[in-house]
Design a protein around this motif. Structure first.
Motif, PDB file in Angstrom:
ATOM      1  N   ALA A   1      27.926 -15.988  -3.600  1.00 42.55           N
ATOM      2  CA  ALA A   1      28.362 -15.100  -2.515  1.00 42.55           C
ATOM      3  C   ALA A   1      27.622 -13.771  -2.564  1.00 42.55           C
ATOM      4  O   ALA A   1      27.253 -13.220  -1.521  1.00 42.55           O
ATOM      5  CB  ALA A   1      29.869 -14.877  -2.600  1.00 42.55           C
ATOM      6  N   ALA A   2      27.398 -13.241  -3.753  1.00 36.88           N
ATOM      7  CA  ALA A   2      26.678 -11.971  -3.876  1.00 36.88           C
ATOM      8  C   ALA A   2      25.248 -12.106  -3.372  1.00 36.88           C
ATOM      9  O   ALA A   2      24.746 -11.223  -2.662  1.00 36.88           O
ATOM     10  CB  ALA A   2      26.687 -11.505  -5.332  1.00 36.88           C
ATOM     11  N   LEU A   3      24.589 -13.204  -3.715  1.00 40.65           N
ATOM     12  CA  LEU A   3      23.227 -13.409  -3.238  1.00 40.65           C
ATOM     13  C   LEU A   3      23.192 -13.567  -1.717  1.00 40.65           C
ATOM     14  O   LEU A   3      22.302 -13.035  -1.051  1.00 40.65           O
ATOM     15  CB  LEU A   3      22.597 -14.622  -3.924  1.00 40.65           C
ATOM     16  CG  LEU A   3      22.246 -14.408  -5.400  1.00 40.65           C
ATOM     17  CD1 LEU A   3      21.814 -15.710  -6.045  1.00 40.65           C
ATOM     18  CD2 LEU A   3      21.172 -13.348  -5.550  1.00 40.65           C
ATOM     19  N   GLU A   4      24.163 -14.278  -1.173  1.00 40.32           N
ATOM     20  CA  GLU A   4      24.245 -14.437   0.283  1.00 40.32           C
ATOM     21  C   GLU A   4      24.483 -13.085   0.962  1.00 40.32           C
ATOM     22  O   GLU A   4      23.872 -12.759   1.977  1.00 40.32           O
ATOM     23  CB  GLU A   4      25.343 -15.419   0.652  1.00 40.32           C
ATOM     24  CG  GLU A   4      25.529 -15.615   2.140  1.00 40.32           C
ATOM     25  CD  GLU A   4      24.312 -16.188   2.846  1.00 40.32           C
ATOM     26  OE1 GLU A   4      24.167 -15.948   4.061  1.00 40.32           O
ATOM     27  OE2 GLU A   4      23.494 -16.874   2.199  1.00 40.32           O
ATOM     28  N   ALA A   5      25.387 -12.292   0.399  1.00 39.20           N
ATOM     29  CA  ALA A   5      25.657 -10.961   0.950  1.00 39.20           C
ATOM     30  C   ALA A   5      24.401 -10.095   0.906  1.00 39.20           C
ATOM     31  O   ALA A   5      24.122  -9.341   1.841  1.00 39.20           O
ATOM     32  CB  ALA A   5      26.793 -10.290   0.186  1.00 39.20           C
ATOM     33  N   GLY A   6      23.628 -10.211  -0.167  1.00 44.47           N
ATOM     34  CA  GLY A   6      22.385  -9.460  -0.274  1.00 44.47           C
ATOM     35  C   GLY A   6      21.371  -9.883   0.767  1.00 44.47           C
ATOM     36  O   GLY A   6      20.684  -9.042   1.347  1.00 44.47           O
ATOM     37  N   ARG A   7      21.286 -11.175   1.012  1.00 42.83           N
ATOM     38  CA  ARG A   7      20.362 -11.661   2.044  1.00 42.83           C
ATOM     39  C   ARG A   7      20.765 -11.146   3.423  1.00 42.83           C
ATOM     40  O   ARG A   7      19.937 -10.729   4.210  1.00 42.83           O
ATOM     41  CB  ARG A   7      20.326 -13.194   2.049  1.00 42.83           C
ATOM     42  CG  ARG A   7      19.427 -13.775   0.988  1.00 42.83           C
ATOM     43  CD  ARG A   7      19.196 -15.256   1.203  1.00 42.83           C
ATOM     44  NE  ARG A   7      20.362 -16.057   0.856  1.00 42.83           N
ATOM     45  CZ  ARG A   7      20.671 -16.476  -0.360  1.00 42.83           C
ATOM     46  NH1 ARG A   7      19.889 -16.153  -1.369  1.00 42.83           N
ATOM     47  NH2 ARG A   7      21.729 -17.219  -0.574  1.00 42.83           N
ATOM     48  N   ARG A   8      22.058 -11.177   3.698  1.00 48.71           N
ATOM     49  CA  ARG A   8      22.541 -10.737   5.013  1.00 48.71           C
ATOM     50  C   ARG A   8      22.387  -9.232   5.224  1.00 48.71           C
ATOM     51  O   ARG A   8      22.076  -8.781   6.316  1.00 48.71           O
ATOM     52  CB  ARG A   8      23.999 -11.134   5.203  1.00 48.71           C
ATOM     53  CG  ARG A   8      24.190 -12.609   5.397  1.00 48.71           C
ATOM     54  CD  ARG A   8      25.633 -12.937   5.617  1.00 48.71           C
ATOM     55  NE  ARG A   8      25.817 -14.371   5.757  1.00 48.71           N
ATOM     56  CZ  ARG A   8      26.941 -14.922   6.145  1.00 48.71           C
ATOM     57  NH1 ARG A   8      28.002 -14.177   6.425  1.00 48.71           N
ATOM     58  NH2 ARG A   8      27.024 -16.224   6.242  1.00 48.71           N
TER      59      ARG A   8
ATOM     60  N   LEU B   1      19.603 -11.346  -9.483  1.00 43.46           N
ATOM     61  CA  LEU B   1      20.945 -10.831  -9.251  1.00 43.46           C
ATOM     62  C   LEU B   1      21.327  -9.871 -10.362  1.00 43.46           C
ATOM     63  O   LEU B   1      21.157 -10.164 -11.543  1.00 43.46           O
ATOM     64  CB  LEU B   1      21.943 -12.002  -9.226  1.00 43.46           C
ATOM     65  CG  LEU B   1      23.410 -11.652  -9.075  1.00 43.46           C
ATOM     66  CD1 LEU B   1      23.664 -11.009  -7.717  1.00 43.46           C
ATOM     67  CD2 LEU B   1      24.255 -12.900  -9.219  1.00 43.46           C
ATOM     68  N   THR B   2      21.841  -8.723  -9.971  1.00 41.89           N
ATOM     69  CA  THR B   2      22.397  -7.767 -10.925  1.00 41.89           C
ATOM     70  C   THR B   2      23.897  -7.986 -10.966  1.00 41.89           C
ATOM     71  O   THR B   2      24.535  -8.121  -9.920  1.00 41.89           O
ATOM     72  CB  THR B   2      22.090  -6.322 -10.486  1.00 41.89           C
ATOM     73  OG1 THR B   2      20.668  -6.175 -10.380  1.00 41.89           O
ATOM     74  CG2 THR B   2      22.647  -5.316 -11.474  1.00 41.89           C
ATOM     75  N   TYR B   3      24.455  -8.034 -12.169  1.00 42.93           N
ATOM     76  CA  TYR B   3      25.901  -8.239 -12.290  1.00 42.93           C
ATOM     77  C   TYR B   3      26.426  -7.531 -13.535  1.00 42.93           C
ATOM     78  O   TYR B   3      25.669  -7.209 -14.448  1.00 42.93           O
ATOM     79  CB  TYR B   3      26.244  -9.739 -12.340  1.00 42.93           C
ATOM     80  CG  TYR B   3      25.655 -10.479 -13.516  1.00 42.93           C
ATOM     81  CD1 TYR B   3      26.366 -10.641 -14.701  1.00 42.93           C
ATOM     82  CD2 TYR B   3      24.376 -11.010 -13.458  1.00 42.93           C
ATOM     83  CE1 TYR B   3      25.822 -11.310 -15.773  1.00 42.93           C
ATOM     84  CE2 TYR B   3      23.824 -11.685 -14.513  1.00 42.93           C
ATOM     85  CZ  TYR B   3      24.557 -11.835 -15.677  1.00 42.93           C
ATOM     86  OH  TYR B   3      24.014 -12.492 -16.748  1.00 42.93           O
ATOM     87  N   ARG B   4      27.718  -7.283 -13.496  1.00 44.68           N
ATOM     88  CA  ARG B   4      28.415  -6.655 -14.626  1.00 44.68           C
ATOM     89  C   ARG B   4      29.582  -7.539 -15.014  1.00 44.68           C
ATOM     90  O   ARG B   4      30.178  -8.190 -14.159  1.00 44.68           O
ATOM     91  CB  ARG B   4      28.912  -5.263 -14.246  1.00 44.68           C
ATOM     92  CG  ARG B   4      27.802  -4.334 -13.850  1.00 44.68           C
ATOM     93  CD  ARG B   4      28.210  -2.937 -13.419  1.00 44.68           C
ATOM     94  NE  ARG B   4      29.611  -2.754 -13.146  1.00 44.68           N
ATOM     95  CZ  ARG B   4      30.282  -1.615 -13.336  1.00 44.68           C
ATOM     96  NH1 ARG B   4      29.662  -0.573 -13.805  1.00 44.68           N
ATOM     97  NH2 ARG B   4      31.548  -1.523 -13.035  1.00 44.68           N
ATOM     98  N   ILE B   5      29.927  -7.514 -16.292  1.00 43.50           N
ATOM     99  CA  ILE B   5      31.047  -8.309 -16.799  1.00 43.50           C
ATOM    100  C   ILE B   5      32.080  -7.357 -17.383  1.00 43.50           C
ATOM    101  O   ILE B   5      31.751  -6.486 -18.182  1.00 43.50           O
ATOM    102  CB  ILE B   5      30.577  -9.305 -17.877  1.00 43.50           C
ATOM    103  CG1 ILE B   5      29.506 -10.237 -17.312  1.00 43.50           C
ATOM    104  CG2 ILE B   5      31.766 -10.095 -18.426  1.00 43.50           C
ATOM    105  CD1 ILE B   5      28.821 -11.111 -18.347  1.00 43.50           C
ATOM    106  N   GLY B   6      33.334  -7.542 -16.976  1.00 41.89           N
ATOM    107  CA  GLY B   6      34.408  -6.687 -17.482  1.00 41.89           C
ATOM    108  C   GLY B   6      35.701  -7.448 -17.650  1.00 41.89           C
ATOM    109  O   GLY B   6      35.776  -8.655 -17.426  1.00 41.89           O
ATOM    110  N   THR B   7      36.737  -6.738 -18.026  1.00 43.96           N
ATOM    111  CA  THR B   7      38.046  -7.338 -18.206  1.00 43.96           C
ATOM    112  C   THR B   7      39.131  -6.304 -17.943  1.00 43.96           C
ATOM    113  O   THR B   7      38.856  -5.102 -17.905  1.00 43.96           O
ATOM    114  CB  THR B   7      38.205  -7.923 -19.627  1.00 43.96           C
ATOM    115  OG1 THR B   7      39.424  -8.653 -19.699  1.00 43.96           O
ATOM    116  CG2 THR B   7      38.203  -6.837 -20.692  1.00 43.96           C
TER     117      THR B   7
END
Length: 81
Positions: free
Chosen positions: A6-13, A55-61
């Motif tokens: 979804a993030a990649l799709e949002a970036g394309r759009r 894709l840039t992403y972050r991991i948290g909790t």
């Protein structure tokens, strides 16, 4: 997987590079988050290879469990948010 796709799709759009944030719920120990981070990283790598995109992403909790509250410092040091 769905978050990365979804993030990649949002970036394309949008034409802007997305930053996905993956939050792992109900973590009680550092070992749990470390295991899950490896699964998340390998999934992100697979999706990037399949879609030919970076894709840039972050991991948290979230600290939700009493045990996690006692281990909040070490857990926080291994996550990005």
């Amino acid at each position: 997987r769905a978050v990365f796709e979804a993030a990649l799709e949002a970036g394309r759009r949008s034409g802007r590079p997305p930053v996905a944030e993956v939050m792992v719920p109900l973590v009680a120990t550092v070992q749990e988050i470390d295991i899950l981070k490896e699964v998340i990283r390998s999934t992100a790598q697979l999706v990037q290879e399949e879609q030919g995109a970076k894709l840039t992403y972050r991991i948290g909790t979230m600290i939700e469990l009493p045990r996690a509250a006692l281990m909040a410092g070490p857990i926080a040091s291994t996550t990005e948010f």
